[in-house]
Design an enzyme around this catalytic site. Structure first.
Site, PDB file in Angstrom:
ATOM      1  N   PRO A 250      31.597  21.654  51.800  1.00 48.81           N
ATOM      2  CA  PRO A 250      32.876  22.298  51.471  1.00 48.81           C
ATOM      3  C   PRO A 250      33.682  21.354  50.575  1.00 48.81           C
ATOM      4  O   PRO A 250      34.253  20.372  51.040  1.00 48.81           O
ATOM      5  CB  PRO A 250      33.540  22.499  52.842  1.00 48.81           C
ATOM      6  CG  PRO A 250      32.829  21.590  53.778  1.00 48.81           C
ATOM      7  CD  PRO A 250      31.507  21.229  53.210  1.00 48.81           C
ATOM      8  N   ASP A 422      34.183  15.841  50.542  1.00 53.72           N
ATOM      9  CA  ASP A 422      33.593  16.690  51.579  1.00 53.72           C
ATOM     10  C   ASP A 422      34.672  16.917  52.643  1.00 53.72           C
ATOM     11  O   ASP A 422      35.054  15.988  53.368  1.00 53.72           O
ATOM     12  CB  ASP A 422      32.373  15.958  52.165  1.00 53.72           C
ATOM     13  CG  ASP A 422      31.621  16.811  53.185  1.00 53.72           C
ATOM     14  OD1 ASP A 422      32.240  17.697  53.791  1.00 53.72           O
ATOM     15  OD2 ASP A 422      30.417  16.552  53.367  1.00 53.72           O
ATOM     16  N   HIS A 423      35.137  18.142  52.701  1.00 54.69           N
ATOM     17  CA  HIS A 423      36.285  18.424  53.571  1.00 54.69           C
ATOM     18  C   HIS A 423      35.920  18.328  55.056  1.00 54.69           C
ATOM     19  O   HIS A 423      36.792  18.299  55.917  1.00 54.69           O
ATOM     20  CB  HIS A 423      36.830  19.819  53.243  1.00 54.69           C
ATOM     21  CG  HIS A 423      38.303  19.960  53.498  1.00 54.69           C
ATOM     22  ND1 HIS A 423      39.030  19.090  54.270  1.00 54.69           N
ATOM     23  CD2 HIS A 423      39.192  20.883  53.053  1.00 54.69           C
ATOM     24  CE1 HIS A 423      40.291  19.475  54.323  1.00 54.69           C
ATOM     25  NE2 HIS A 423      40.422  20.554  53.585  1.00 54.69           N
ATOM     26  N   ARG A 424      34.641  18.236  55.361  1.00 51.75           N
ATOM     27  CA  ARG A 424      34.260  18.052  56.771  1.00 51.75           C
ATOM     28  C   ARG A 424      34.607  16.648  57.240  1.00 51.75           C
ATOM     29  O   ARG A 424      34.769  16.391  58.429  1.00 51.75           O
ATOM     30  CB  ARG A 424      32.744  18.271  56.947  1.00 51.75           C
ATOM     31  CG  ARG A 424      32.303  19.687  56.683  1.00 51.75           C
ATOM     32  CD  ARG A 424      30.794  19.788  56.667  1.00 51.75           C
ATOM     33  NE  ARG A 424      30.198  18.974  55.616  1.00 51.75           N
ATOM     34  CZ  ARG A 424      28.897  18.848  55.383  1.00 51.75           C
ATOM     35  NH1 ARG A 424      28.041  19.508  56.150  1.00 51.75           N
ATOM     36  NH2 ARG A 424      28.439  18.107  54.414  1.00 51.75           N
ATOM     37  N   ILE A 426      36.770  14.409  55.099  1.00 51.91           N
ATOM     38  CA  ILE A 426      38.022  13.912  54.531  1.00 51.91           C
ATOM     39  C   ILE A 426      39.062  15.036  54.503  1.00 51.91           C
ATOM     40  O   ILE A 426      38.779  16.142  54.026  1.00 51.91           O
ATOM     41  CB  ILE A 426      37.766  13.383  53.101  1.00 51.91           C
ATOM     42  CG1 ILE A 426      36.837  12.163  53.179  1.00 51.91           C
ATOM     43  CG2 ILE A 426      39.059  13.039  52.390  1.00 51.91           C
ATOM     44  CD1 ILE A 426      36.202  11.792  51.869  1.00 51.91           C
TER      45      ILE A 426
END
Ligand code: CAO
Length: 450
Positions: A250, A422-424, A426
């Site tokens: 993501p 990577d929004h998982r 950060i």
């Protein structure tokens, strides 16, 4: 008669039992030093075993499908000029070691042939014969980012099956292979088509359970003149990685700007004093990134199942644009190197990349990547995270802008930064802090000393 010596598989990193997918020479062939003898391809990397010396191939010790490791004898070569002079075709110049890109066409030695030949079976669509020896210049030991290529990203199928799939407009990446190591057979393609036509099964769910429509099949020649060009081997492999990373991570991109007016003045002074070096803003960016990674350790990390692996080393990957596609060599231990050392190393790896001389080790172990388009132009872009890293910094071209200093507008040199993450791992707030930190450090490079 000159001495007959063994040509062995050199140090190939942590790989062992790698299949031979292509034999590039035949007994009686004259070879130059470093000329490729055979091609090996694991599910993560492709490499050639070079001739350690010039001479004439007296005997081949491996064939397509054999599995080899470091030290395995691949050929016996009669060393020296004398042997070469006796060999048929001795008058022809030795094949240079590093001239062409491998696999640009669906012919023997191409990506298609190479991939399928990695899975030899007794099927009718058995691997093609080895590429004829002496048929033009050989591939250099081109290697790809072994850490980036994951098994299963390149569909395994023979040229016959690939042609069959093309005729039917089937995207092989959506077909599940029933053969050894997921090799796709003609029957698998037929089964896939049947299930799609029946309206039941959708195309096989891809990596990560994606359930996408098949790729549109269009006869473009109906609309105007067209020309078809095969993708280079690097494009095919990096394309598979980029597609996976884009689909599975993501992504969010945080944009920011750094005032590099003072940094540029310093860089120009330094460049003037070190004319033998190419000292671009990129080396300052590498130092600034290292400083930011120390301040934000979870940017120097990788996801491993339910855990985050935090790295205590600082290896930075640099995206390099080459005529055959994008490669990302890694500069190691950037925290322990000064600006001038980094400039030297950056020049070396960029040249190596463009000369197609990077080996797997040159592209492994990166913590964070930088993709700089600053030498070309643009104001912002979305770089794709280079898995298993969790962030990448895109850099666009700096330009003079009027900046309000609280009293008046001042002309300042402003550098655009685009951080994809990577929004998982950060959060947006941390990404904003990270780029603000970078901007602060680049705005006053004395902070790099802190
Ligand atoms: N703003 C303004 N000028 C810049 C700049 C920036 N951000 N970055 C570089 N420049 C200048 C350099 O100073 C140099 O100027 P001089 O010729 O006057 O010295 C010129 O632009 C060319 O720089 P360069 O691109 O050759 O060198 P670099 O160190 O900046 O980059 C490398 C090296 C290998 C990263 C680069 O050549 C390259 O391949 N970039 C493309 C990467 C890419 O394709 N990324 C996209 C991947 S998809 O995500």
């Amino acid at each position: 008669m000159a001495e007959v010596r063994e040509a062995r598989v050199p140090d190939i990193g942590n790989f062992s039992g790698i299949p031979v997918i292509e034999v590039l020479v035949a007994a009686g062939d004259r070879v130059g030093k470093d000329q490729g003898l055979v091609t090996l391809e694991s599910d993560k990397a492709t490499m050639e075993v070079p001739a350690p010396f010039a001479g004439v191939v007296r005997e081949l010790k491996v064939k397509v499908g054999d599995e080899v490791s470091e030290g395995h004898v691949v050929a016996l070569i009669e060393a020296g000029d004398e042997a070469a002079a006796e060999a048929p075709g001795a008058a022809a110049p030795a094949q240079p070691a590093a001239p062409t890109v491998q696999g640009d066409a669906p012919a023997p030695g191409s990506q298609e042939a190479v991939v399928s030949a990695a899975q030899p079976t007794a099927e009718a669509d058995a691997p093609p014969p080895p590429a004829p020896s002496g048929a033009g210049p050989r591939t250099p030991p081109v290697a790809f980012d072994a850490t980036a290529v994951q098994p299963g990203t390149v569909p395994y199928a023979s040229p016959v099956v690939r042609r069959f799939a093309r005729e039917l407009g089937v995207d092989l990446s959506q077909v599940t292979g029933s053969g050894r190591n997921g090799r796709i057979s003609r029957e698998d393609v037929q089964q896939f088509v049947k299930s799609v036509m029946a309206g039941g099964a959708r195309p096989a769910a891809g990596v990560g359970g994606l359930d996408l429509l098949p790729w549109p099949k269009v006869d473009f020649s109906k609309f105007g003149p067209v020309e078809t060009r095969p993708l280079s081997r690097i494009q095919k492999i990096s394309g598979a990685n980029l597609a996976r990373n884009w689909a599975m991570i993501p992504h969010v991109t945080q944009h920011d700007e750094a005032d590099i007016t003072e940094m540029e003045a310093f860089r120009k002074r330094l460049a003037e004093e070190n004319r033998e070096l190419k000292l671009t803003p990129l080396v300052f960016l590498i130092k600034a990134v290292v400083s930011a990674l120390k301040a934000f350790p979870h940017f120097n990390a990788s996801l491993d199942g339910g855990q985050l692996v935090l790295k205590r080393y600082f290896h930075v990957g640099i995206a390099v644009d080459t005529p055959d596609g994008l490669v990302v060599p890694v500069i190691r231990d950037c925290d322990q190197k000064g600006l001038l050392d980094l400039a030297t190393e950056l020049g070396e790896v960029s040249k190596k990349a463009r000369d197609k001389k990077l080996g797997p080790a040159d592209m492994q172990g990166g913590c964070f990547s930088i993709s700089s388009l600053g030498g070309i132009g643009g104001t912002a872009f979305t770089p794709i995270v280079n898995a298993p890293e969790v962030a990448i910094l895109g850099v666009s071209r700096s330009s003079m802008k009027p900046v309000w200093n609280g009293e008046k507008f001042k002309p300042r040199l402003v550098l655009p930064l685009s951080l994809s993450y990577d929004h998982r791992v950060i959060d947006g707030a941390d990404a904003a802090r990270f780029t603000a930190y970078l901007a602060r450090v680049l705005g006053d490079v004395r902070r790099l000393l802190l």
